[in-house]
Enzyme design. Structure first.
Site, PDB file in Angstrom:
ATOM      1  N   GLY A  24       1.300  -2.040   4.105  1.00 10.91           N
ATOM      2  CA  GLY A  24       1.795  -0.671   3.959  1.00 10.91           C
ATOM      3  C   GLY A  24       3.070  -0.478   4.719  1.00 10.91           C
ATOM      4  CB  SER A  25       3.710   0.582   8.228  1.00  7.08           C
ATOM      5  OG  SER A  25       2.690  -0.240   8.722  1.00  7.08           O
ATOM      6  CG  MET A  48     -11.427  -2.659   5.489  1.00 13.59           C
ATOM      7  SD  MET A  48      -9.955  -2.124   4.622  1.00 13.59           S
ATOM      8  CE  MET A  48      -8.990  -1.335   5.899  1.00 13.59           C
ATOM      9  CG  HIS A  55      -9.252   0.145  -0.338  1.00 15.70           C
ATOM     10  ND1 HIS A  55      -8.666  -0.040   0.895  1.00 15.70           N
ATOM     11  CD2 HIS A  55     -10.601   0.126  -0.115  1.00 15.70           C
ATOM     12  CE1 HIS A  55      -9.609  -0.163   1.815  1.00 15.70           C
ATOM     13  NE2 HIS A  55     -10.784  -0.062   1.228  1.00 15.70           N
ATOM     14  CG  ASP A  98      -6.039  -2.732   3.375  1.00 16.97           C
ATOM     15  OD1 ASP A  98      -4.926  -2.438   3.844  1.00 16.97           O
ATOM     16  OD2 ASP A  98      -6.753  -1.929   2.737  1.00 16.97           O
ATOM     17  N   GLY A  99      -4.549  -4.158   6.482  1.00 16.36           N
ATOM     18  CA  GLY A  99      -4.418  -3.507   7.784  1.00 16.36           C
ATOM     19  C   GLY A  99      -3.631  -4.349   8.765  1.00 16.36           C
ATOM     20  N   GLY A 100      -2.466  -3.825   9.155  1.00 16.63           N
ATOM     21  CA  GLY A 100      -1.664  -4.496  10.179  1.00 16.63           C
ATOM     22  C   GLY A 100      -1.022  -5.789   9.710  1.00 16.63           C
ATOM     23  N   GLY A 159      -0.510   1.764   9.636  1.00 14.66           N
ATOM     24  CA  GLY A 159       0.230   1.598  10.890  1.00 14.66           C
ATOM     25  C   GLY A 159      -0.592   1.186  12.106  1.00 14.66           C
ATOM     26  CG  HIS A 171      -3.877  -1.595  -1.423  1.00 18.56           C
ATOM     27  ND1 HIS A 171      -4.968  -2.399  -1.679  1.00 18.56           N
ATOM     28  CD2 HIS A 171      -4.267  -0.755  -0.428  1.00 18.56           C
ATOM     29  CE1 HIS A 171      -5.970  -2.066  -0.882  1.00 18.56           C
ATOM     30  NE2 HIS A 171      -5.574  -1.067  -0.105  1.00 18.56           N
ATOM     31  CG  PHE A 185      -5.482   7.071   9.940  1.00 17.46           C
ATOM     32  CD1 PHE A 185      -4.880   8.283   9.577  1.00 17.46           C
ATOM     33  CD2 PHE A 185      -6.800   7.081  10.363  1.00 17.46           C
ATOM     34  CE1 PHE A 185      -5.596   9.477   9.655  1.00 17.46           C
ATOM     35  CE2 PHE A 185      -7.528   8.270  10.444  1.00 17.46           C
ATOM     36  CZ  PHE A 185      -6.920   9.477  10.094  1.00 17.46           C
ATOM     37  CG  MET A 222      -8.361   7.199   2.321  1.00 14.57           C
ATOM     38  SD  MET A 222      -7.588   7.170   3.951  1.00 14.57           S
ATOM     39  CE  MET A 222      -6.632   5.657   3.834  1.00 14.57           C
ATOM     40  CG  ASP A 263      -5.197   2.465   0.948  1.00 13.70           C
ATOM     41  OD1 ASP A 263      -6.147   1.662   0.872  1.00 13.70           O
ATOM     42  OD2 ASP A 263      -4.079   2.160   1.391  1.00 13.70           O
ATOM     43  CB  SER A 303      -0.900   0.014   1.241  1.00 13.36           C
ATOM     44  OG  SER A 303      -1.446   1.313   1.390  1.00 13.36           O
ATOM     45  CG  MET A 332     -11.431   3.329   2.096  1.00 15.60           C
ATOM     46  SD  MET A 332      -9.914   3.236   3.063  1.00 15.60           S
ATOM     47  CE  MET A 332      -8.709   3.274   1.747  1.00 15.60           C
TER      48      MET A 332
HETATM   49  C1  DX5 Z   1      -6.116   1.710   5.682  1.00 19.36           C
HETATM   50  C2  DX5 Z   1      -5.692   1.305   4.319  1.00 19.36           C
HETATM   51  C3  DX5 Z   1      -4.560   0.369   4.260  1.00 19.36           C
HETATM   52  C4  DX5 Z   1      -3.268   0.820   4.897  1.00 19.36           C
HETATM   53  C5  DX5 Z   1      -2.591  -0.399   5.473  1.00 19.36           C
HETATM   54  O1  DX5 Z   1      -7.357   2.331   5.586  1.00 19.36           O
HETATM   55  O2  DX5 Z   1      -6.773   0.721   3.609  1.00 19.36           O
HETATM   56  O3  DX5 Z   1      -4.322  -0.051   2.916  1.00 19.36           O
HETATM   57  O4  DX5 Z   1      -2.393   1.429   3.995  1.00 19.36           O
HETATM   58  O5  DX5 Z   1      -1.459   0.012   6.158  1.00 19.36           O
HETATM   59  P1  DX5 Z   1      -0.684  -0.943   7.190  1.00 19.36           P
HETATM   60  O6  DX5 Z   1      -0.198  -2.129   6.411  1.00 19.36           O
HETATM   61  O7  DX5 Z   1       0.440  -0.078   7.680  1.00 19.36           O
HETATM   62  O8  DX5 Z   1      -1.656  -1.312   8.251  1.00 19.36           O
HETATM   63 ZN    ZN Z   2      -6.466  -0.210   1.602  1.00 23.05          ZN
END
Ligand code: DX5
Ligand code: ZN
Length: 221
Positions: A196-197, A136, A65, A174-176, A144, A32, A142, A36, A34, A7, A67
């Site tokens: 992402g992170s 999700m 994605h 997606d997420g963490g 991280g 990916h 966000f 928003m 995002d 991401s 949002m």
């Molecule tokens: C959050 C996003 C994710 C985000 C994941 O709303 O949809 O794609 O970038 O980031 P990490 O992998 O750091 O949780």
């Molecule tokens: Zn995403």
């Protein structure tokens, strides 16, 4: 087959094109993105013009994605900007069948997203019309944040339903995501890992991607 979709939310936005190319060299399967709008989620990122600019820098598939509120209004823009997969939320205020058909009409793969408070059954009526479901594993908005383990039964329920109906739908998380959580998600039936992170902040992105991939491959089926 396991696919890794880094991401760009955690990338260096001042050099987005180079960051996309770095992911390609590091072994990512897709990218990916995002989007928003500050209304559907409490954060603002980028839109179709930025995606179109990054598209020139890499042949990677674009996993977009959305949002945003009323995504139907913008499907054409994102398809023309270079999206390959377009994920939207059933709760975003657009008619679901019509939005799926619009995505397909541009040759993109339609995908539906389930946020943590939404039950996975919400997407069951559309499973034979889409190529992917995004579950999700954090509240959207966000990068991280820590992975919510309570989402694992949803992934298992969704994979069970797809198997029962003979549908080869990708399940994306997606997420963490890191190597431990990728393993948990894959052992419950997820096969597309957004990170992402964990990838962008790693000293070696190629190593981070390969660690997620091998953990997920070991755990998946
Ligand atoms: C959050 C996003 C994710 C985000 C994941 O709303 O949809 O794609 O970038 O980031 P990490 O992998 O750091 O949780
Ligand atoms: Zn995403």
């Amino acid at each position: 087959m396991i696919k890794i979709s880094p991401s760009v939310l955690s990338s260096d936005f001042s050099i987005l094109g180079a960051e996309a190319a770095r992911m390609e060299k590091s072994g990512a399967d897709m990218l990916h993105l995002d989007v928003m709008d500050g209304s559907f989620v409490p954060n603002i990122t980028f839109g179709a013009p930025v995606i179109s600019a990054i598209k020139k820098c890499t042949p990677l598939k674009f996993d977009v994605h959305l949002m945003i509120d009323k995504p139907l209004r913008f499907i054409k823009d994102f398809a023309q900007a270079g999206a390959d997969i377009i994920t939207f939320h059933t709760e975003a205020g657009s008619p679901v069948y019509e939005t799926i058909e619009k995505i397909r009409s541009f040759g993109c793969v339609p995908s539906l997203c389930v946020r943590p408070s939404t039950s996975v059954e919400e997407v069951f009526p559309f499973l034979d019309k889409i190529g992917m479901v995004l579950v999700m594993t954090v509240e959207p908005g966000f990068g991280g944040q820590p992975f919510i383990e309570d989402m694992l039964p949803k992934i298992a329920q969704l994979r069970h339903e797809c198997k029962k109906r003979g549908l080869a739908v990708d399940i994306e998380v997606d997420g963490g995501i890191n190597e431990e959580t990728a393993s948990l998600a894959a052992s419950n039936g997820a096969n597309v890992m957004v990170a992402g992170s964990f990838v962008f902040k790693a000293p070696d992105a190629a190593e981070a991607i390969s660690r997620i991939r091998s953990a997920a491959e070991k755990a998946y089926e």
